[in-house]
Design a protein around this motif. Sequence first.
Motif, PDB file in Angstrom:
ATOM      1  N   THR A   2       0.838  -1.194   0.000  1.00  0.00           N
ATOM      2  CA  THR A   2       0.000   0.000   0.000  1.00  0.00           C
ATOM      3  C   THR A   2       0.872   1.243   0.000  1.00  0.00           C
ATOM      4  O   THR A   2       1.817   1.339   0.778  1.00  0.00           O
ATOM      5  CB  THR A   2      -0.898   0.022   1.258  1.00  0.00           C
ATOM      6  N   ASP A   3       0.536   2.174  -0.897  1.00  0.00           N
ATOM      7  CA  ASP A   3       1.271   3.439  -0.910  1.00  0.00           C
ATOM      8  C   ASP A   3       0.753   4.323   0.217  1.00  0.00           C
ATOM      9  O   ASP A   3      -0.452   4.451   0.416  1.00  0.00           O
ATOM     10  CB  ASP A   3       1.061   4.176  -2.241  1.00  0.00           C
ATOM     11  N   ALA A   4       1.680   4.952   0.931  1.00  0.00           N
ATOM     12  CA  ALA A   4       1.281   5.875   1.990  1.00  0.00           C
ATOM     13  C   ALA A   4       0.740   7.152   1.341  1.00  0.00           C
ATOM     14  O   ALA A   4       1.282   7.630   0.343  1.00  0.00           O
ATOM     15  CB  ALA A   4       2.481   6.207   2.869  1.00  0.00           C
ATOM     16  N   PRO A   5      -0.348   7.695   1.875  1.00  0.00           N
ATOM     17  CA  PRO A   5      -0.889   8.925   1.296  1.00  0.00           C
ATOM     18  C   PRO A   5       0.102  10.071   1.473  1.00  0.00           C
ATOM     19  O   PRO A   5       0.779  10.168   2.494  1.00  0.00           O
ATOM     20  CB  PRO A   5      -2.176   9.176   2.082  1.00  0.00           C
ATOM     21  N   SER A   6       0.179  10.929   0.458  1.00  0.00           N
ATOM     22  CA  SER A   6       1.074  12.074   0.566  1.00  0.00           C
ATOM     23  C   SER A   6       0.434  13.108   1.485  1.00  0.00           C
ATOM     24  O   SER A   6      -0.778  13.185   1.637  1.00  0.00           O
ATOM     25  CB  SER A   6       1.341  12.669  -0.813  1.00  0.00           C
ATOM     26  N   THR A   7       1.263  13.903   2.094  1.00  0.00           N
ATOM     27  CA  THR A   7       0.792  14.928   3.008  1.00  0.00           C
ATOM     28  C   THR A   7       0.493  16.195   2.236  1.00  0.00           C
ATOM     29  O   THR A   7       1.292  16.637   1.417  1.00  0.00           O
ATOM     30  CB  THR A   7       1.868  15.216   4.073  1.00  0.00           C
ATOM     31  N   LEU A   8      -0.650  16.784   2.484  1.00  0.00           N
ATOM     32  CA  LEU A   8      -1.048  18.025   1.841  1.00  0.00           C
ATOM     33  C   LEU A   8      -0.491  19.185   2.656  1.00  0.00           C
ATOM     34  O   LEU A   8      -0.842  19.357   3.817  1.00  0.00           O
ATOM     35  CB  LEU A   8      -2.570  18.120   1.754  1.00  0.00           C
ATOM     36  N   ASP A   9       0.391  19.975   2.060  1.00  0.00           N
ATOM     37  CA  ASP A   9       1.022  21.100   2.742  1.00  0.00           C
ATOM     38  C   ASP A   9       0.213  22.360   2.457  1.00  0.00           C
ATOM     39  O   ASP A   9       0.358  22.978   1.397  1.00  0.00           O
ATOM     40  CB  ASP A   9       2.464  21.252   2.266  1.00  0.00           C
ATOM     41  N   LEU A  10      -0.640  22.761   3.383  1.00  0.00           N
ATOM     42  CA  LEU A  10      -1.499  23.920   3.193  1.00  0.00           C
ATOM     43  C   LEU A  10      -0.731  25.238   3.255  1.00  0.00           C
ATOM     44  O   LEU A  10      -1.289  26.284   2.930  1.00  0.00           O
ATOM     45  CB  LEU A  10      -2.628  23.912   4.226  1.00  0.00           C
ATOM     46  N   ALA A  11       0.520  25.183   3.639  1.00  0.00           N
ATOM     47  CA  ALA A  11       1.332  26.402   3.653  1.00  0.00           C
ATOM     48  C   ALA A  11       1.845  26.753   2.251  1.00  0.00           C
ATOM     49  O   ALA A  11       2.232  27.886   2.002  1.00  0.00           O
ATOM     50  CB  ALA A  11       2.511  26.238   4.615  1.00  0.00           C
ATOM     51  N   ARG A  12       1.834  25.781   1.355  1.00  0.00           N
ATOM     52  CA  ARG A  12       2.308  26.022  -0.017  1.00  0.00           C
ATOM     53  C   ARG A  12       1.209  26.700  -0.812  1.00  0.00           C
ATOM     54  O   ARG A  12       0.077  26.227  -0.862  1.00  0.00           O
ATOM     55  CB  ARG A  12       2.712  24.719  -0.703  1.00  0.00           C
ATOM     56  N   ARG A  13       1.538  27.817  -1.468  1.00  0.00           N
ATOM     57  CA  ARG A  13       0.590  28.575  -2.284  1.00  0.00           C
ATOM     58  C   ARG A  13       1.198  28.746  -3.676  1.00  0.00           C
ATOM     59  O   ARG A  13       2.389  29.006  -3.809  1.00  0.00           O
ATOM     60  CB  ARG A  13       0.319  29.957  -1.677  1.00  0.00           C
ATOM     61  N   TYR A  14       0.380  28.624  -4.700  1.00  0.00           N
ATOM     62  CA  TYR A  14       0.852  28.677  -6.080  1.00  0.00           C
ATOM     63  C   TYR A  14       0.033  29.678  -6.895  1.00  0.00           C
ATOM     64  O   TYR A  14      -1.174  29.783  -6.715  1.00  0.00           O
ATOM     65  CB  TYR A  14       0.719  27.305  -6.745  1.00  0.00           C
ATOM     66  N   VAL A  15       0.715  30.356  -7.810  1.00  0.00           N
ATOM     67  CA  VAL A  15       0.059  31.260  -8.754  1.00  0.00           C
ATOM     68  C   VAL A  15       0.614  30.992 -10.147  1.00  0.00           C
ATOM     69  O   VAL A  15       1.821  30.837 -10.333  1.00  0.00           O
ATOM     70  CB  VAL A  15       0.284  32.745  -8.377  1.00  0.00           C
ATOM     71  N   ARG A  16      -0.306  30.914 -11.119  1.00  0.00           N
ATOM     72  CA  ARG A  16       0.080  30.802 -12.526  1.00  0.00           C
ATOM     73  C   ARG A  16      -0.639  31.928 -13.274  1.00  0.00           C
ATOM     74  O   ARG A  16      -1.861  31.949 -13.328  1.00  0.00           O
ATOM     75  CB  ARG A  16      -0.339  29.459 -13.114  1.00  0.00           C
ATOM     76  N   ARG A  17       0.135  32.870 -13.833  1.00  0.00           N
ATOM     77  CA  ARG A  17      -0.457  33.939 -14.639  1.00  0.00           C
ATOM     78  C   ARG A  17      -0.981  33.338 -15.937  1.00  0.00           C
ATOM     79  O   ARG A  17      -0.308  32.556 -16.594  1.00  0.00           O
ATOM     80  CB  ARG A  17       0.576  35.016 -14.961  1.00  0.00           C
ATOM     81  N   CYS A  18      -2.213  33.729 -16.299  1.00  0.00           N
ATOM     82  CA  CYS A  18      -2.851  33.158 -17.483  1.00  0.00           C
ATOM     83  C   CYS A  18      -3.085  34.182 -18.580  1.00  0.00           C
ATOM     84  O   CYS A  18      -3.230  33.809 -19.741  1.00  0.00           O
ATOM     85  CB  CYS A  18      -4.192  32.542 -17.105  1.00  0.00           C
ATOM     86  N   ASN A  55       0.473  36.050   0.342  1.00  0.00           N
ATOM     87  CA  ASN A  55       0.361  34.583   0.340  1.00  0.00           C
ATOM     88  C   ASN A  55       1.695  33.878   0.131  1.00  0.00           C
ATOM     89  O   ASN A  55       1.741  32.649   0.133  1.00  0.00           O
ATOM     90  CB  ASN A  55      -0.641  34.140  -0.729  1.00  0.00           C
ATOM     91  N   ARG A  56       2.757  34.653  -0.084  1.00  0.00           N
ATOM     92  CA  ARG A  56       4.104  34.087  -0.313  1.00  0.00           C
ATOM     93  C   ARG A  56       4.032  32.948  -1.331  1.00  0.00           C
ATOM     94  O   ARG A  56       4.409  31.804  -1.052  1.00  0.00           O
ATOM     95  CB  ARG A  56       4.724  33.635   1.000  1.00  0.00           C
TER      96      ARG A  56
END
Length: 83
Positions: A2-18, A55-56
């Motif tokens: 069984t693969d261990a679930p990955s941890t969701l890092d809520l401190a990480r924020r992402y922006v992609r200009r469209c 939001n860094r």
Amino acid sequence: MTDAPSTLDLARRYVRRCGERAGGFIEFEFAIGEPEVFVEMILSPSAFAEFCAANRVALLPPRDGSAEPADWDWRLADATRFK
């Protein structure tokens, strides 16, 4: 095995200009934890800069415009553009 679930890092924020709209408004995608799950937003350039600083965010590269779109690659911004 069984693969261990990955941890969701809520401190990480992402922006992609469209894109950019009339008046210089910036279209972008904003994600928390996972860049694949995002909301579409539009802000003025000064508000965008303030939003990114507060939001860094990690800036993501633009999407590959030459790639063949998949069935689920539709964005809300597509509905507001006239061809």
